[in-house]
Structures are given as C-alpha cells and as structure tokens.
Design a protein around this motif. Structure first.
Motif, short mmCIF file in Angstrom:
data_model
loop_
_atom_site.label_atom_id
_atom_site.label_comp_id
_atom_site.label_asym_id
_atom_site.label_seq_id
_atom_site.Cartn_x
_atom_site.Cartn_y
_atom_site.Cartn_z
N LEU A 212 1.03 -1.17 -0.02
CA LEU A 212 -0.12 -0.10 -0.05
C LEU A 212 0.86 1.26 0.00
O LEU A 212 1.83 1.39 0.65
CB LEU A 212 -0.95 0.09 1.12
N ASP A 222 -6.85 0.38 0.68
CA ASP A 222 -6.90 -0.13 1.80
C ASP A 222 -8.21 -0.97 2.34
O ASP A 222 -8.02 -1.86 2.86
CB ASP A 222 -7.30 1.06 2.80
N HIS A 225 -7.24 -4.19 0.57
CA HIS A 225 -6.11 -4.91 1.02
C HIS A 225 -6.81 -5.61 2.49
O HIS A 225 -6.55 -6.79 2.82
CB HIS A 225 -5.07 -4.16 1.55
N ALA A 251 -2.76 0.50 7.13
CA ALA A 251 -4.33 0.30 6.41
C ALA A 251 -5.25 0.27 7.55
O ALA A 251 -6.25 0.93 7.47
CB ALA A 251 -4.17 -0.66 5.35
#
Length: 282
Positions: A212, A222, A225, A251
């Motif tokens: 990220l 985010d 993920h 994140a």
C-alpha cells in the motif's frame, strides 16, 4: 527447481492481447459519470450484444442480487438493480469470459471466484462503515486478484510451478510469485486495469492491495487490502492451501474499525458469501 522467471516484456505483450472491453460496457461505465443518462439507449446498446446480454442476465438473475428469475431484459435489470450494479455485472461477465479456467494445473478457478466474491462482499461492507463508495469497493474487491487469472491463462506452466513451490515451502503465493516469476499478480492486475481503462482508484486498489502507498486517509486500496485479509482469515475460498497474507497496520489504522464493526463485517461477509459463492463462476 529452476525458477520460471517471466520477462516484463512478455507479460506486457500478453496483457495487450486481451480483447478490448465491449463498446456496450465502455458506454455503460462512461454513463455513470454523467447526470443525463439515457437509460433506454444504453439498454439497447447492451441488448445488441447477444453474448454480453446473456452473461449479464445470467448474473443479474443469480441469488447474489436477490432477484433470481425476475430479470428478463437489460432494461428490466437496470430498473431492478440500478445502472451502477448493471455496469458492474456486465464488466464482471466480460472479465470472467476473458480467461481460460482450465489452462493451469493446480489453479482452482472456482476457489478463486469464491474468494473474489467474498472479498467483494467484505469490501462493500467496509465501505458502508467507512462512508466510501460501495460499488467501487465491490468492484475492487471482486477484481483485486485478476492478475492471477492472467498468469493462470497465459503462463500456466510457470504459475503451476510457482503454486507447487509455495505449497511445498508453506509460503504465501505472492512471495513465491515474486521469487520465481520476478513479478506478482498485483502488478499484472494493475497492467490489466490500465489496459481496460478502469477508474484510477480501482486500478490502484488492484495494483497495490499487497503493497500500500502512504496515505493520510483511507483509500479504496486499503479496503481491498483489509477485505482480502479478512476473507482469507474466514477461509471462504474452500482451498486447502489458503493462507492469510500479512496485514498492513497502517491500512488497519486508517480504516479505524471498532471491534463491534469487525465482528459484524465478519458475520455479514460469511453469510452472504456462503449463500451465493458460485453465482459468478460462469
């Protein structure tokens, strides 16, 4: 085992051979950016593409959308589901049909889509509690691993060896990809997203869902993920070799989820995914 390193030029060349998105899908996605959308005209455009119409109606009638058997036309699909959802369904239908499900030994196409669906649900749930775009989150979650489909289709021998090596050494697949292929599915997915002119935020989410970029506020990457991590933790793919990838604490902190929200997202994601897990494997 000899490493089956892929040359970047070979990967780029294969991505460039992907067919362009049908004009109907391009127009539909473009319409989402306008306020003066001519729904009847767009419905007619899609309806003229028989293959796309069939795929879209099949997905629109899946239990995933809660209207099984009630959608008989593209106009009806737009009326019931809305333009944004029909655009997502049409794009998904094209994506699924662009890749060969049988090319790579050791690659479980159905397991792949079970995970993709679960991640889409989870990303959409995360978007709801973080006040982000739910449709964009769903698309990013659904397509986050699209690069792995491309590797399975165009480099089946190399990916098959990589998956076998990952299983033998008990490491996450992306680590094996980077070691053995000199690339990974996220990078390849980013190339595909650019080739198909996906929205920049969705392209970034696909390309960066394992690495990220630094941001001060939560992003679509985010969401992708964390949703990917959560659905691996829930083991919703049904794959024996499923492993939870490393979680970015940055994140996680940007999303600022409460324990109650996390529990609710887990429960809703699991319930939805178990109910419709095979609706997109067409």
């Amino acid at each position: 085992m000899t490493h089956a390193t892929l040359h970047p030029d070979a990967v780029h060349a294969k991505v460039r051979t992907l067919p362009a998105l049908p004009q109907a899908v391009i127009e539909l996605r473009s319409a989402l950016k306008r306020e003066d959308v001519a729904v009847d005209e767009l419905a007619a455009t899609i309806s003229h593409d028989q293959a796309l119409t069939a795929k879209t109606l099949r997905l629109a009638n899946s239990s995933f959308y809660g209207v099984a058997g009630r959608v008989s036309s593209i106009r009806g699909a737009i009326n019931i589901l809305g333009l944004r959802t029909v655009a997502t369904v049409a794009t998904t239908a094209v994506v699924i049909s662009s890749f060969d499900r049988t090319a790579c030994t050791g690659f479980d196409f159905d397991g792949f889509w079970r995970h993709a669906l679960a991640t889409a649900f989870c990303a959409q749930e995360l978007a709801a509690v973080t006040h982000m775009d739910g449709e964009a989150a769903f698309s990013a979650g659904l397509l986050h691993d699209i690069g792995r489909l491309a590797l399975a289709t165009y480099f089946p021998l190399e990916l098959g060896q990589t998956l076998a090596w990952a299983a033998e050494h008990d490491v996450h697949a992306i680590e094996a990809e980077r070691l053995m292929l000199n690339t990974d599915h996220a990078a390849v997915g980013g190339l595909i997203a650019e080739h198909w002119n996906f929205a920049p935020a969705i392209a970034e989410a696909i390309r960066c869902h394992h690495e990220l970029p630094a941001h001060t506020t939560a992003t679509l990457a985010d969401l992708a993920h964390v949703a990917d991590n959560m659905t691996h933790a829930l083991d919703l793919s049904g794959l024996d070799e499923d492993m939870v990838p490393p979680l970015s604490l940055a994140a996680w902190e940007r999303l600022a989820l409460s324990p109650q929200q996390v529990q609710r997202i887990f429960e809703r994601t699991e319930r939805q995914a178990q109910g419709v897990r095979d609706s997109l494997t067409v």
